[in-house]
Design a protein around this motif. Structure first.
Motif, PDB file in Angstrom:
ATOM      1  N   ILE A  69      81.038  40.361  39.606  1.00 27.26           N
ATOM      2  CA  ILE A  69      82.002  39.286  39.572  1.00 27.26           C
ATOM      3  C   ILE A  69      81.323  38.073  39.208  1.00 27.26           C
ATOM      4  O   ILE A  69      80.414  37.570  39.694  1.00 27.26           O
ATOM      5  CB  ILE A  69      82.657  39.281  40.807  1.00 27.26           C
ATOM      6  N   HIS A  70      81.900  37.179  38.241  1.00 26.63           N
ATOM      7  CA  HIS A  70      81.246  36.134  37.626  1.00 26.63           C
ATOM      8  C   HIS A  70      81.544  34.968  38.496  1.00 26.63           C
ATOM      9  O   HIS A  70      82.664  34.733  38.799  1.00 26.63           O
ATOM     10  CB  HIS A  70      81.681  35.803  36.126  1.00 26.63           C
ATOM     11  N   ILE A  71      80.388  34.156  38.893  1.00 25.16           N
ATOM     12  CA  ILE A  71      80.638  33.076  39.721  1.00 25.16           C
ATOM     13  C   ILE A  71      79.838  31.860  39.089  1.00 25.16           C
ATOM     14  O   ILE A  71      78.623  31.991  38.810  1.00 25.16           O
ATOM     15  CB  ILE A  71      80.083  33.070  41.171  1.00 25.16           C
ATOM     16  N   PRO A  72      80.503  30.910  38.429  1.00 24.22           N
ATOM     17  CA  PRO A  72      79.825  29.686  37.778  1.00 24.22           C
ATOM     18  C   PRO A  72      78.793  29.133  38.771  1.00 24.22           C
ATOM     19  O   PRO A  72      78.810  28.722  39.919  1.00 24.22           O
ATOM     20  CB  PRO A  72      81.002  28.866  37.532  1.00 24.22           C
ATOM     21  N   MET A  73      77.604  28.673  38.062  1.00 18.74           N
ATOM     22  CA  MET A  73      76.420  28.123  38.579  1.00 18.74           C
ATOM     23  C   MET A  73      76.109  28.866  39.763  1.00 18.74           C
ATOM     24  O   MET A  73      75.094  28.376  40.783  1.00 18.74           O
ATOM     25  CB  MET A  73      76.752  26.640  39.162  1.00 18.74           C
ATOM     26  N   ALA A  74      76.130  30.244  39.986  1.00 17.96           N
ATOM     27  CA  ALA A  74      75.738  31.111  41.216  1.00 17.96           C
ATOM     28  C   ALA A  74      74.323  30.961  41.397  1.00 17.96           C
ATOM     29  O   ALA A  74      73.707  30.772  42.697  1.00 17.96           O
ATOM     30  CB  ALA A  74      76.198  32.536  41.175  1.00 17.96           C
ATOM     31  N   LYS A  75      73.608  30.852  40.346  1.00 15.19           N
ATOM     32  CA  LYS A  75      71.754  31.114  40.396  1.00 15.19           C
ATOM     33  C   LYS A  75      71.404  29.780  41.116  1.00 15.19           C
ATOM     34  O   LYS A  75      70.254  29.606  41.624  1.00 15.19           O
ATOM     35  CB  LYS A  75      71.587  31.119  39.162  1.00 15.19           C
ATOM     36  N   THR A  76      72.091  28.627  40.954  1.00 15.50           N
ATOM     37  CA  THR A  76      71.644  27.227  41.383  1.00 15.50           C
ATOM     38  C   THR A  76      71.935  27.057  42.780  1.00 15.50           C
ATOM     39  O   THR A  76      71.388  26.262  43.471  1.00 15.50           O
ATOM     40  CB  THR A  76      72.525  26.173  40.729  1.00 15.50           C
ATOM     41  N   LEU A  94      75.989  27.687  50.986  1.00 19.75           N
ATOM     42  CA  LEU A  94      75.232  27.754  52.359  1.00 19.75           C
ATOM     43  C   LEU A  94      76.128  26.651  53.211  1.00 19.75           C
ATOM     44  O   LEU A  94      75.672  26.859  54.550  1.00 19.75           O
ATOM     45  CB  LEU A  94      74.069  27.215  51.935  1.00 19.75           C
ATOM     46  N   ASN A  95      76.825  25.884  52.568  1.00 18.02           N
ATOM     47  CA  ASN A  95      77.526  24.976  53.339  1.00 18.02           C
ATOM     48  C   ASN A  95      78.886  25.442  53.940  1.00 18.02           C
ATOM     49  O   ASN A  95      79.721  24.883  54.496  1.00 18.02           O
ATOM     50  CB  ASN A  95      77.745  23.697  52.661  1.00 18.02           C
ATOM     51  N   GLY A  96      79.280  26.601  53.784  1.00 22.52           N
ATOM     52  CA  GLY A  96      80.320  27.240  54.223  1.00 22.52           C
ATOM     53  C   GLY A  96      81.547  26.780  53.257  1.00 22.52           C
ATOM     54  O   GLY A  96      82.589  27.385  53.625  1.00 22.52           O
ATOM     55  N   GLU A  97      81.201  26.104  52.151  1.00 22.13           N
ATOM     56  CA  GLU A  97      82.294  26.172  51.120  1.00 22.13           C
ATOM     57  C   GLU A  97      82.880  27.394  50.213  1.00 22.13           C
ATOM     58  O   GLU A  97      81.790  28.009  49.877  1.00 22.13           O
ATOM     59  CB  GLU A  97      81.967  24.868  50.203  1.00 22.13           C
ATOM     60  N   ILE A  98      83.966  27.783  50.032  1.00 24.00           N
ATOM     61  CA  ILE A  98      84.291  28.672  49.274  1.00 24.00           C
ATOM     62  C   ILE A  98      84.233  28.468  47.756  1.00 24.00           C
ATOM     63  O   ILE A  98      84.633  27.477  47.223  1.00 24.00           O
ATOM     64  CB  ILE A  98      86.017  29.219  49.457  1.00 24.00           C
ATOM     65  N   VAL A  99      83.226  29.437  47.039  1.00 26.48           N
ATOM     66  CA  VAL A  99      82.881  29.476  45.778  1.00 26.48           C
ATOM     67  C   VAL A  99      83.771  30.310  44.838  1.00 26.48           C
ATOM     68  O   VAL A  99      83.906  30.271  43.767  1.00 26.48           O
ATOM     69  CB  VAL A  99      81.599  29.515  45.654  1.00 26.48           C
ATOM     70  N   SER A 100      84.177  31.451  45.511  1.00 19.20           N
ATOM     71  CA  SER A 100      85.057  32.544  44.730  1.00 19.20           C
ATOM     72  C   SER A 100      85.843  33.276  45.975  1.00 19.20           C
ATOM     73  O   SER A 100      85.196  33.662  47.122  1.00 19.20           O
ATOM     74  CB  SER A 100      84.225  33.531  44.058  1.00 19.20           C
TER      75      SER A 100
END
Length: 205
Positions: A69-76, A94-100
């Motif tokens: 599954i592709h997640i933009p900027m995941a490596k950062t 890490l901050n508990g924000e949903i990224v996907s």
């Protein structure tokens, strides 16, 4: 499942009139007696989920249910946590924000591709583009358009498509290619492969 559940309910209701082999009472009567011993169910559903850390690869992809599954900027991102339920996945930073988030991959054979994010990733490393797992899903016309050995021209074309994707889906860009990209079907800039593709498309109509 609704039909199956209804059929099972009808069979069970009918079977409840059967006399129990040991108790010598109808099952429906035994059921009524047993309910007096029941404990109350919790007011809040018990959360059933699986939580684990996921690590992105160099293409900003994480693996869930053996599916990338592709997640933009995941490596950062310093850390990514995946929470799985029976039907969905949610990935947090890490901050508990949903990224996907979305449905579990095993529930569907098809997944929508976030082409804008894919093209942004390709722009950073154009040479890796043809090795990407998404390359094979590109419409042939657009794939031919990007298949140029001039890396500067290739980068410009990726930029152009990123801009178009902000207002048009990839399918529409492919169908209105010459109009939206702004070049002529007879332009020398187009490869022989693209011209062959257009002829093949007309032959199939």
């Amino acid at each position: 499942f609704e039909n199956l559940n209804q059929r099972l309910a009808d069979k069970l209701k009918k079977d409840s009139q059967r006399v129990h082999y040991e108790k010598k009472k109808k099952i429906s009567d035994l059921w009524q007696e047993e309910q007096t011993s029941f404990l109350k169910l919790p007011d809040i559903d018990y959360p059933v989920f699986k939580q684990f850390e996921v690590k992105p690869n160099r293409y900003n992809e994480v693996t869930i249910d053996k599916t990338r599954i592709h997640i933009p900027m995941a490596k950062t991102m310093l850390s990514l946590t995946c929470v799985l339920t029976a039907t969905s996945y949610t990935i947090y930073d890490l901050n508990g924000e949903i990224v996907s988030k979305g449905r579990r991959p095993y529930l569907t054979k098809k997944r929508a591709i976030e082409w804008s994010s894919v093209f942004i990733t390709w722009k950073r490393k154009p040479r890796s583009m043809t090795y990407s797992r998404y390359w094979k899903y590109l419409p042939k016309r657009i794939a031919y358009y990007l298949s140029t050995e001039d890396w500067r021209l290739q980068t410009d074309r990726i930029d152009e498509l990123i801009t178009l994707l902000s207002t048009h889906p990839l399918k529409e860009i492919n169908e209105r290619f010459y109009e939206l990209v702004g070049i002529s079907p007879t332009s020398e800039e187009l490869s022989v492969n693209m011209k062959s593709y257009d002829q093949l498309a007309r032959d199939r109509k």
